[in-house]
Write an enzyme that holds these catalytic residues in place. Structure first.
Site, PDB file in Angstrom:
ATOM      1  N   ARG A  34       0.854  -1.190   0.000  1.00  0.00           N
ATOM      2  CA  ARG A  34       0.000   0.000   0.000  1.00  0.00           C
ATOM      3  C   ARG A  34       0.886   1.234   0.000  1.00  0.00           C
ATOM      4  O   ARG A  34       1.806   1.328   0.822  1.00  0.00           O
ATOM      5  CB  ARG A  34      -0.883  -0.013   1.252  1.00  0.00           C
ATOM      6  CG  ARG A  34      -1.951   1.051   1.246  1.00  0.00           C
ATOM      7  CD  ARG A  34      -2.719   1.095   2.555  1.00  0.00           C
ATOM      8  NE  ARG A  34      -2.070   1.948   3.529  1.00  0.00           N
ATOM      9  CZ  ARG A  34      -2.662   2.412   4.631  1.00  0.00           C
ATOM     10  NH1 ARG A  34      -3.917   2.062   4.910  1.00  0.00           N
ATOM     11  NH2 ARG A  34      -2.024   3.183   5.472  1.00  0.00           N
TER      12      ARG A  34
ATOM     13  N   TYR B 198      -3.551  11.245   5.418  1.00  0.00           N
ATOM     14  CA  TYR B 198      -3.739   9.928   6.010  1.00  0.00           C
ATOM     15  C   TYR B 198      -2.625   8.964   5.595  1.00  0.00           C
ATOM     16  O   TYR B 198      -2.216   8.934   4.433  1.00  0.00           O
ATOM     17  CB  TYR B 198      -5.097   9.328   5.583  1.00  0.00           C
ATOM     18  CG  TYR B 198      -5.136   7.877   5.908  1.00  0.00           C
ATOM     19  CD1 TYR B 198      -5.341   7.470   7.221  1.00  0.00           C
ATOM     20  CD2 TYR B 198      -4.840   6.923   4.946  1.00  0.00           C
ATOM     21  CE1 TYR B 198      -5.280   6.145   7.563  1.00  0.00           C
ATOM     22  CE2 TYR B 198      -4.783   5.591   5.278  1.00  0.00           C
ATOM     23  CZ  TYR B 198      -5.004   5.207   6.584  1.00  0.00           C
ATOM     24  OH  TYR B 198      -4.921   3.898   6.917  1.00  0.00           O
TER      25      TYR B 198
ATOM     26  N   ASP C 145      -5.118   3.712  -0.055  1.00  0.00           N
ATOM     27  CA  ASP C 145      -6.261   3.928   0.831  1.00  0.00           C
ATOM     28  C   ASP C 145      -6.674   5.394   0.768  1.00  0.00           C
ATOM     29  O   ASP C 145      -5.911   6.275   1.160  1.00  0.00           O
ATOM     30  CB  ASP C 145      -5.861   3.543   2.266  1.00  0.00           C
ATOM     31  CG  ASP C 145      -7.049   3.466   3.210  1.00  0.00           C
ATOM     32  OD1 ASP C 145      -8.141   3.929   2.834  1.00  0.00           O
ATOM     33  OD2 ASP C 145      -6.869   2.942   4.329  1.00  0.00           O
TER      34      ASP C 145
ATOM     35  N   HIS D 257      -9.318   6.566   2.320  1.00  0.00           N
ATOM     36  CA  HIS D 257      -9.820   6.839   3.678  1.00  0.00           C
ATOM     37  C   HIS D 257     -11.073   7.714   3.689  1.00  0.00           C
ATOM     38  O   HIS D 257     -11.192   8.665   4.471  1.00  0.00           O
ATOM     39  CB  HIS D 257      -8.700   7.447   4.551  1.00  0.00           C
ATOM     40  CG  HIS D 257      -8.614   6.791   5.890  1.00  0.00           C
ATOM     41  ND1 HIS D 257      -8.946   7.425   7.062  1.00  0.00           N
ATOM     42  CD2 HIS D 257      -8.249   5.547   6.241  1.00  0.00           C
ATOM     43  CE1 HIS D 257      -8.792   6.614   8.073  1.00  0.00           C
ATOM     44  NE2 HIS D 257      -8.368   5.443   7.613  1.00  0.00           N
TER      45      HIS D 257
ATOM     46  N   GLU E 239      -8.978   1.790  -1.899  1.00  0.00           N
ATOM     47  CA  GLU E 239      -9.723   1.458  -0.684  1.00  0.00           C
ATOM     48  C   GLU E 239     -10.532   2.649  -0.190  1.00  0.00           C
ATOM     49  O   GLU E 239     -10.027   3.780  -0.179  1.00  0.00           O
ATOM     50  CB  GLU E 239      -8.697   1.025   0.369  1.00  0.00           C
ATOM     51  CG  GLU E 239      -9.275   0.775   1.743  1.00  0.00           C
ATOM     52  CD  GLU E 239      -8.187   0.371   2.725  1.00  0.00           C
ATOM     53  OE1 GLU E 239      -7.126  -0.121   2.283  1.00  0.00           O
ATOM     54  OE2 GLU E 239      -8.395   0.567   3.935  1.00  0.00           O
TER      55      GLU E 239
ATOM     56  N   GLU F 216     -13.674  -1.765   6.261  1.00  0.00           N
ATOM     57  CA  GLU F 216     -13.003  -1.859   7.567  1.00  0.00           C
ATOM     58  C   GLU F 216     -13.837  -1.255   8.688  1.00  0.00           C
ATOM     59  O   GLU F 216     -13.725  -1.689   9.826  1.00  0.00           O
ATOM     60  CB  GLU F 216     -11.606  -1.231   7.518  1.00  0.00           C
ATOM     61  CG  GLU F 216     -11.597   0.274   7.365  1.00  0.00           C
ATOM     62  CD  GLU F 216     -10.189   0.854   7.231  1.00  0.00           C
ATOM     63  OE1 GLU F 216      -9.362   0.270   6.524  1.00  0.00           O
ATOM     64  OE2 GLU F 216      -9.933   1.898   7.846  1.00  0.00           O
TER      65      GLU F 216
ATOM     66  N   ARG G 267     -13.516  -5.739   3.316  1.00  0.00           N
ATOM     67  CA  ARG G 267     -12.448  -5.592   4.296  1.00  0.00           C
ATOM     68  C   ARG G 267     -12.899  -5.711   5.751  1.00  0.00           C
ATOM     69  O   ARG G 267     -12.219  -5.256   6.670  1.00  0.00           O
ATOM     70  CB  ARG G 267     -11.761  -4.238   4.087  1.00  0.00           C
ATOM     71  CG  ARG G 267     -10.832  -4.266   2.902  1.00  0.00           C
ATOM     72  CD  ARG G 267     -10.166  -2.952   2.635  1.00  0.00           C
ATOM     73  NE  ARG G 267      -9.601  -2.283   3.771  1.00  0.00           N
ATOM     74  CZ  ARG G 267      -8.511  -2.668   4.425  1.00  0.00           C
ATOM     75  NH1 ARG G 267      -7.838  -3.732   4.044  1.00  0.00           N
ATOM     76  NH2 ARG G 267      -8.076  -1.991   5.476  1.00  0.00           N
TER      77      ARG G 267
ATOM     78  N   GLU H 271      -4.322  -7.475   5.087  1.00  0.00           N
ATOM     79  CA  GLU H 271      -3.469  -6.345   5.476  1.00  0.00           C
ATOM     80  C   GLU H 271      -2.597  -6.753   6.658  1.00  0.00           C
ATOM     81  O   GLU H 271      -3.059  -7.429   7.575  1.00  0.00           O
ATOM     82  CB  GLU H 271      -4.341  -5.144   5.875  1.00  0.00           C
ATOM     83  CG  GLU H 271      -3.537  -3.903   6.235  1.00  0.00           C
ATOM     84  CD  GLU H 271      -4.419  -2.702   6.610  1.00  0.00           C
ATOM     85  OE1 GLU H 271      -5.605  -2.913   6.943  1.00  0.00           O
ATOM     86  OE2 GLU H 271      -3.901  -1.581   6.566  1.00  0.00           O
TER      87      GLU H 271
ATOM     88  N   TRP I 298     -12.152  11.850   8.078  1.00  0.00           N
ATOM     89  CA  TRP I 298     -10.701  11.685   8.243  1.00  0.00           C
ATOM     90  C   TRP I 298     -10.256  10.408   7.549  1.00  0.00           C
ATOM     91  O   TRP I 298     -10.872   9.405   7.555  1.00  0.00           O
ATOM     92  CB  TRP I 298     -10.315  11.619   9.730  1.00  0.00           C
ATOM     93  CG  TRP I 298      -8.887  11.221   9.850  1.00  0.00           C
ATOM     94  CD1 TRP I 298      -7.800  11.984   9.545  1.00  0.00           C
ATOM     95  CD2 TRP I 298      -8.378   9.939  10.234  1.00  0.00           C
ATOM     96  NE1 TRP I 298      -6.645  11.263   9.724  1.00  0.00           N
ATOM     97  CE2 TRP I 298      -6.971   9.999  10.125  1.00  0.00           C
ATOM     98  CE3 TRP I 298      -8.982   8.749  10.639  1.00  0.00           C
ATOM     99  CZ2 TRP I 298      -6.152   8.913  10.425  1.00  0.00           C
ATOM    100  CZ3 TRP I 298      -8.184   7.672  10.930  1.00  0.00           C
ATOM    101  CH2 TRP I 298      -6.776   7.761  10.831  1.00  0.00           C
TER     102      TRP I 298
END
Ligand code: EZ4
Ligand code: CO
Length: 406
Positions: free
Chosen positions: A150, A162, A214, A216, A240, A266, A287, A343, A406
């Site tokens: 990643r 991030y 990612d 985020h 992601e 996630e 995820r 991950e 975030w």
């Protein structure tokens, strides 16, 4: 095998470099089962949910009745679901599977159907303040054996992007203190900068490596489509969380606009939160995790639904998931037919000492321990020397001060 009952339920909150909530269930024949109940930035809410509300229901119950206990604590709660409740339920479920496998004398994956593969392919995390720094970090991970990485980098024009770690330290975005840290986000800078990161990594390191990124949860569906199109030519393994995860229908738009593979889940904690994503094939990877999605029992259910629709797994595995849930993830990853990738961020040396474990990393793969159960323990004496420390994840704002994802 004679049934055993749960004799004791104890919650251990410790902070060996970061906070972890761990459930210890002991049966009346002395078998111990461990469960992870860590919810980053809201740890004590799960600890209370477990101590005040679930433990009194667990003591005296038959430890082997995992499905019935799951249904009793989920459907039987009336106010069910949510990250705190599902993390607490995940801790109970994981500890019960640990007990069942220990009593059977086999590693957990044997009870889940046995091995479907030789090892668990994992992806590592490369970060850097600049693109050359991130390329160098990516090279370091390649040399350590990772074949999937990643890539995240600081974006000029934002403050505190991030995924970028302090050089030399394990990446961990949560920080101690009275209030969360605040970062400044600017989407146009990010959309300009990110394709140049992919381009540099491909130029320097070639095309064999699988590259992940990612987002985020920070983009709108249109912006996510733009990002997808601008990195498609670098053959990403996945993008992601392009948009806030709770809006499953946003993915219909993104999917129609870009062929970049998509991963999410996630922060989602139940099969209902991923139902549309899976049944409409809106993502390529789901995820969700053992710890936040109700344990092995419920995650298996999510993964089986995903299998039906050709969606593969890519479970979250940041350092705020303790070695207990990482171990559980590895057993499930080894057994399921539709495993994609896992991950993996190594924990700090101190975390590893507090949670002695038998899983190991070799050549880009993780391998679960072969001992009965999960193959992970908690050193309670050492944990007691590292008590809870208040910490929060950061909060993001736009340049004008508006709170953003975030
Ligand atoms: O920000 O685990 O893909 N990994 C991630 C993580 C999350 C943290 C939040 O607790 O997005 O780094
Ligand atoms: Co993520």
């Amino acid at each position: 095998m004679a049934p055993v009952r749960i004799a004791e339920a104890r919650v251990i909150v410790c902070s060996p470099d970061r906070n972890f909530v761990t459930l210890k269930l002991t049966t009346d024949d002395g078998t111990v089962g461990w469960g992870d109940g860590t919810l980053n930035g809201r740890e004590l809410a799960v600890a209370s949910y477990l101590t005040d509300h679930l433990s009194p229901l667990l003591v005296g119950r038959e430890a082997g009745r995992i499905e019935d206990t799951w249904q009793y604590l989920y459907r039987g709660a009336y106010w069910r679901g949510g990250p705190v409740g599902m993390t607490a339920l995940g801790a109970v479920d994981t500890a019960l599977w640990d007990i069942k496998a220990k009593r059977a004398g086999v590693p957990l994956y044997e009870l889940l159907g046995g091995r479907s593969r030789d090892g668990i392919r994992v992806y590592g995390h490369a970060t850097g303040a600049t693109i050359p720094d991130t390329v160098a970090d990516t090279r370091r991970l390649m040399e350590a054996g990772f074949s999937a990485i990643r890539i995240q980098t600081d974006t000029p024009g934002t403050q505190g992007a991030y995924g970028v770690s302090v050089p030399g330290q394990v990446y961990d975005p949560s920080a101690g203190g009275h209030l969360p840290q605040e970062t400044v986000w600017h989407t146009p800078s990010y959309l300009r900068h990110t394709p140049t990161l992919f381009e540099a990594v491909r130029e320097e390191l070639g095309w064999e490596l699988d590259l992940l990124h990612d987002v985020h949860h920070r983009l709108s569906p249109r912006e996510a489509a733009q990002l997808g199109r601008s990195v498609e030519r670098f053959n990403p393994f996945w993008l992601e969380d392009p948009t806030p995860a709770e809006d499953q229908t946003a993915y219909r738009y993104i999917r129609a606009q870009t062929t970049a593979p998509l991963a999410t889940g996630e922060v989602l904690n139940s099969i209902w939160g991923v139902q549309t994503l899976i049944t409409e094939r809106l993502v390529d990877y789901v995820r969700a995790t053992v710890v936040h999605a109700g344990g092995v029992t419920h995650l298996r259910r999510i993964f089986d639904l995903a299998h039906l629709y050709g969606v593969r797994t890519g479970s979250h595995g940041a350092t705020d998931l303790s070695p207990v849930s990482l171990a559980a993830a590895l057993h499930l990853d080894l057994a399921i037919p539709n495993f994609g990738i896992q991950e993996y961020m190594a924990h700090t040396a101190l975390t590893d000492r507090v949670f002695p474990h038998g899983y190991r990393f070799a050549d880009g793969y993780l391998h679960p321990a072969d001992e009965p159960g999960l193959g992970v323990h908690l050193d309670e004496d050492l944990a007691a020397h590292h008590p809870y420390e208040r910490a929060y994840l950061p909060v993001a704002r736009l340049r004008d001060g508006t709170v953003h994802d975030w």
